[in-house]
Every structure is written in C-alpha cells, then in structure tokens.
Design a protein around this motif. Structure first.
Motif, PDB file in Angstrom:
ATOM      1  N   LEU A  34       9.687  -1.294 -13.718  1.00  0.00           N
ATOM      2  CA  LEU A  34       9.194  -1.637 -15.083  1.00  0.00           C
ATOM      3  C   LEU A  34       8.924  -0.208 -15.863  1.00  0.00           C
ATOM      4  O   LEU A  34       8.252   0.525 -15.252  1.00  0.00           O
ATOM      5  CB  LEU A  34       8.160  -2.498 -15.215  1.00  0.00           C
ATOM      6  N   LYS A  92       7.620  -2.912  -8.493  1.00  0.00           N
ATOM      7  CA  LYS A  92       7.070  -4.367  -7.814  1.00  0.00           C
ATOM      8  C   LYS A  92       7.684  -4.253  -6.473  1.00  0.00           C
ATOM      9  O   LYS A  92       9.140  -4.337  -6.322  1.00  0.00           O
ATOM     10  CB  LYS A  92       7.485  -5.416  -8.790  1.00  0.00           C
ATOM     11  N   SER A  99       2.858 -10.753  -0.038  1.00  0.00           N
ATOM     12  CA  SER A  99       2.197 -10.823  -1.406  1.00  0.00           C
ATOM     13  C   SER A  99       2.807  -9.625  -2.518  1.00  0.00           C
ATOM     14  O   SER A  99       3.506  -8.646  -1.841  1.00  0.00           O
ATOM     15  CB  SER A  99       0.826 -10.835  -1.622  1.00  0.00           C
ATOM     16  N   GLU A 100       3.078  -9.940  -3.596  1.00  0.00           N
ATOM     17  CA  GLU A 100       3.513  -9.074  -4.478  1.00  0.00           C
ATOM     18  C   GLU A 100       2.536  -7.945  -4.973  1.00  0.00           C
ATOM     19  O   GLU A 100       1.272  -8.235  -4.886  1.00  0.00           O
ATOM     20  CB  GLU A 100       3.991  -9.709  -5.972  1.00  0.00           C
ATOM     21  N   LYS A 101       3.211  -6.819  -5.125  1.00  0.00           N
ATOM     22  CA  LYS A 101       1.982  -5.905  -5.767  1.00  0.00           C
ATOM     23  C   LYS A 101       2.799  -4.944  -6.819  1.00  0.00           C
ATOM     24  O   LYS A 101       4.118  -4.707  -6.658  1.00  0.00           O
ATOM     25  CB  LYS A 101       1.600  -4.947  -4.527  1.00  0.00           C
ATOM     26  N   LEU A 102       2.034  -4.286  -7.511  1.00  0.00           N
ATOM     27  CA  LEU A 102       2.650  -3.568  -8.570  1.00  0.00           C
ATOM     28  C   LEU A 102       2.134  -2.007  -8.509  1.00  0.00           C
ATOM     29  O   LEU A 102       1.140  -1.966  -8.320  1.00  0.00           O
ATOM     30  CB  LEU A 102       2.328  -3.862 -10.023  1.00  0.00           C
ATOM     31  N   PHE A 104       2.182   1.589  -9.615  1.00  0.00           N
ATOM     32  CA  PHE A 104       2.332   2.479 -10.876  1.00  0.00           C
ATOM     33  C   PHE A 104       2.364   3.798 -10.515  1.00  0.00           C
ATOM     34  O   PHE A 104       1.527   4.425  -9.778  1.00  0.00           O
ATOM     35  CB  PHE A 104       1.187   2.200 -11.800  1.00  0.00           C
TER      36      PHE A 104
ATOM     37  N   ALA B   9      -5.530 -10.734  -2.638  1.00  0.00           N
ATOM     38  CA  ALA B   9      -4.413 -10.229  -3.138  1.00  0.00           C
ATOM     39  C   ALA B   9      -3.544 -11.647  -3.493  1.00  0.00           C
ATOM     40  O   ALA B   9      -2.761 -11.157  -4.470  1.00  0.00           O
ATOM     41  CB  ALA B   9      -3.710  -9.450  -1.887  1.00  0.00           C
ATOM     42  N   THR B  10      -3.810 -12.517  -2.756  1.00  0.00           N
ATOM     43  CA  THR B  10      -2.978 -13.810  -3.294  1.00  0.00           C
ATOM     44  C   THR B  10      -3.969 -15.098  -3.334  1.00  0.00           C
ATOM     45  O   THR B  10      -4.842 -15.069  -2.371  1.00  0.00           O
ATOM     46  CB  THR B  10      -1.916 -13.909  -2.117  1.00  0.00           C
ATOM     47  N   PHE B  88       0.207 -12.801 -12.573  1.00  0.00           N
ATOM     48  CA  PHE B  88      -0.256 -11.872 -11.867  1.00  0.00           C
ATOM     49  C   PHE B  88      -1.294 -11.045 -12.495  1.00  0.00           C
ATOM     50  O   PHE B  88      -1.039 -10.725 -13.602  1.00  0.00           O
ATOM     51  CB  PHE B  88       1.026 -10.939 -11.610  1.00  0.00           C
ATOM     52  N   LEU B  90      -3.862  -8.037 -13.058  1.00  0.00           N
ATOM     53  CA  LEU B  90      -4.351  -6.620 -12.822  1.00  0.00           C
ATOM     54  C   LEU B  90      -5.571  -6.077 -13.476  1.00  0.00           C
ATOM     55  O   LEU B  90      -5.795  -6.421 -14.682  1.00  0.00           O
ATOM     56  CB  LEU B  90      -3.354  -5.705 -13.457  1.00  0.00           C
ATOM     57  N   PRO B 105      -4.292  -2.907  -7.450  1.00  0.00           N
ATOM     58  CA  PRO B 105      -3.008  -3.494  -6.701  1.00  0.00           C
ATOM     59  C   PRO B 105      -2.486  -5.010  -7.086  1.00  0.00           C
ATOM     60  O   PRO B 105      -1.243  -5.321  -6.928  1.00  0.00           O
ATOM     61  CB  PRO B 105      -3.175  -3.675  -5.164  1.00  0.00           C
ATOM     62  N   GLY B 106      -3.500  -5.563  -7.880  1.00  0.00           N
ATOM     63  CA  GLY B 106      -3.280  -7.134  -8.355  1.00  0.00           C
ATOM     64  C   GLY B 106      -3.424  -8.105  -7.674  1.00  0.00           C
ATOM     65  O   GLY B 106      -3.846  -8.085  -6.260  1.00  0.00           O
ATOM     66  N   ARG B 108      -1.905 -12.157  -6.945  1.00  0.00           N
ATOM     67  CA  ARG B 108      -1.030 -13.246  -7.633  1.00  0.00           C
ATOM     68  C   ARG B 108      -1.741 -14.585  -7.486  1.00  0.00           C
ATOM     69  O   ARG B 108      -2.252 -14.972  -6.428  1.00  0.00           O
ATOM     70  CB  ARG B 108       0.152 -13.354  -6.495  1.00  0.00           C
TER      71      ARG B 108
END
Lengths: 114, 112
Positions: A34, A92, A99-102, A104, B9-10, B88, B90, B105-106, B108
């Motif tokens: 992104l 991403k 688990s997802e992570k973004l 940057f 994280a989740t 998600f 952040l 890292p966010g 979810r």
C-alpha cells in the motif's frame, strides 16, 4: 526480519518535475503493498497493489509492483506544491502465527517548490 | 532508538463484550500518539490522537474511546463491541508536530 525500505528519504523538486519514489521489501507471506500520502495527521490512502506488473493510476500518480524483485515504485508527474508530503509505503504480511501485520517504511519526504 | 508495541496481535471477541487494546512507546518522551483503524483494501482512518497525558481528541464519532494514563501509554477501549468494530487497529507515534509517524505492528480485531 520483515522490513520495508523506502528511498530516497527526502527529495526536493520544482513544480512540473516528475518524481519516482521507491519501495523495496522483505516480508513473510506477502499479501499486498500500500502507498499512503501523509500531510498532517492521517495518512491518505493512494493505492493497494497485489499483482505484479499491473499499473494503478490516479490522475498524475501511478504505481506498479514487482513481486519477483520485491519492490514498488510510485510516480508523480507534473508535480505541484500540493504534492508536498511524506509518502509511506506499507506491506501487509502474515506472522508465523497467522495474524496480519502491516510493516511500514519510514517514508519519503517530498518537497515541491514553486 | 524508539520502539512501539501493541498487543494483542489478534483478538476475537463476541458482540457486546468490552475491549481494551494497549499501545506503548519506548525511547522517547511526550510523543504524540494516534489510534487508526484500517478498513479492508483501504487506507487508515484516524480514530483518536493525543498530545499529552489525559489529552484525547476524537476524529470520528464511534463506539470506541481512548485514554492516555501515562506519557507513553495509549489505550483503546469499548464498553460494548459492535460487529462494525471489526478491523485492523494501528497505534502510531510522532515527535511533536512532525509529519512522520511511526506505526506499531497492529491488532486484528474480529467481533463475532
């Protein structure tokens, strides 16, 4: 370790110039890349790229992804002072736990002078 | 160097349950702190930002609230989750009014 590297970190151009911003990445289980434009507080979404070789275009901005070489570029043609901002690249991916992570990059600070 | 942590994280929570997401920053003092939500396939939506302890600004009306009990701690909460709260989340920090923000890292969140 996952990482996203943007270059250059800073760029100063004159109105009307064309610029190319670079983003390379190493991310586990890549899902998408992104681009954001960040001026004040909230970064503004520009593009999401998931497939190689397909250019996305919006006005004077365009972007393309190369999943083989693990990089993307953001082009801005005929730059204007309003293009001055920090441009963020984010990738991403998935952690080993699923688990997802973004992730940057640090951004490219573009300054367009009149 | 500065680092930013988020946990968990989740998270999977049922509708109507409470929520608490935590964000901490190390290696800096008096940072600006931000909570964002990222919608699927779209950009980041700023939810809250804070310029100091106890100072919270809300960007959009919603089912969520934020608190900053310590200089480098930012908490996102809800008393009763809605399905639409899934997303998600952040956390980010910046030094003063600089444009550059650094994201955690966010988390979810799935509300079922």
């Amino acid at each position: 370790e996952d990482k996203v590297v943007q270059s250059p970190l800073s760029l100063v151009v004159h109105e009307g110039d064309t610029v190319t911003l670079n983003c390379s990445y190493e991310v586990t289980n890549f899902r998408s890349l992104l681009w954001y434009k960040q001026e004040k507080k909230a970064p503004t979404f520009l593009f999401m790229l998931t497939s190689s070789g397909i250019e996305k275009k919006s006005g004077r901005l365009s972007s393309i992804l190369d999943k083989k070489e693990l990089f993307s570029i953001l082009n801005i043609t005929a730059t204007q002072t309003g293009d001055s901002a920090v441009y963020l690249c984010a990738v991403k991916g998935l952690t080993q736990g699923g688990s997802e992570k973004l992730v940057f990059g640090k951004g490219t600070k573009l300054t367009v002078n009149p | 160097s500065q680092t930013i942590h988020q946990w968990p994280a989740t998270l999977v929570q049922p509708v109507g349950s409470p929520l608490s997401l935590e964000c901490t920053v190390e290696g800096t003092s008096n940072p600006n702190l931000y909570w964002y939500r990222q919608a699927a396939g779209r950009g980041l939506q700023l939810l809250f930002y804070s310029v100091g302890i106890g100072q919270i600004s809300s960007e959009v009306p919603q089912n969520l609230s934020a608190s900053r009990p310590q200089d480098r701690q930012f908490i996102l909460s809800s008393k009763k989750l809605l399905l639409s709260d899934s997303g998600f989340y952040l956390c980010a920090w910046s030094e003063g009014q600089s444009y550059e923000q650094y994201f955690g890292p966010g988390t979810r969140l799935t509300v079922t």
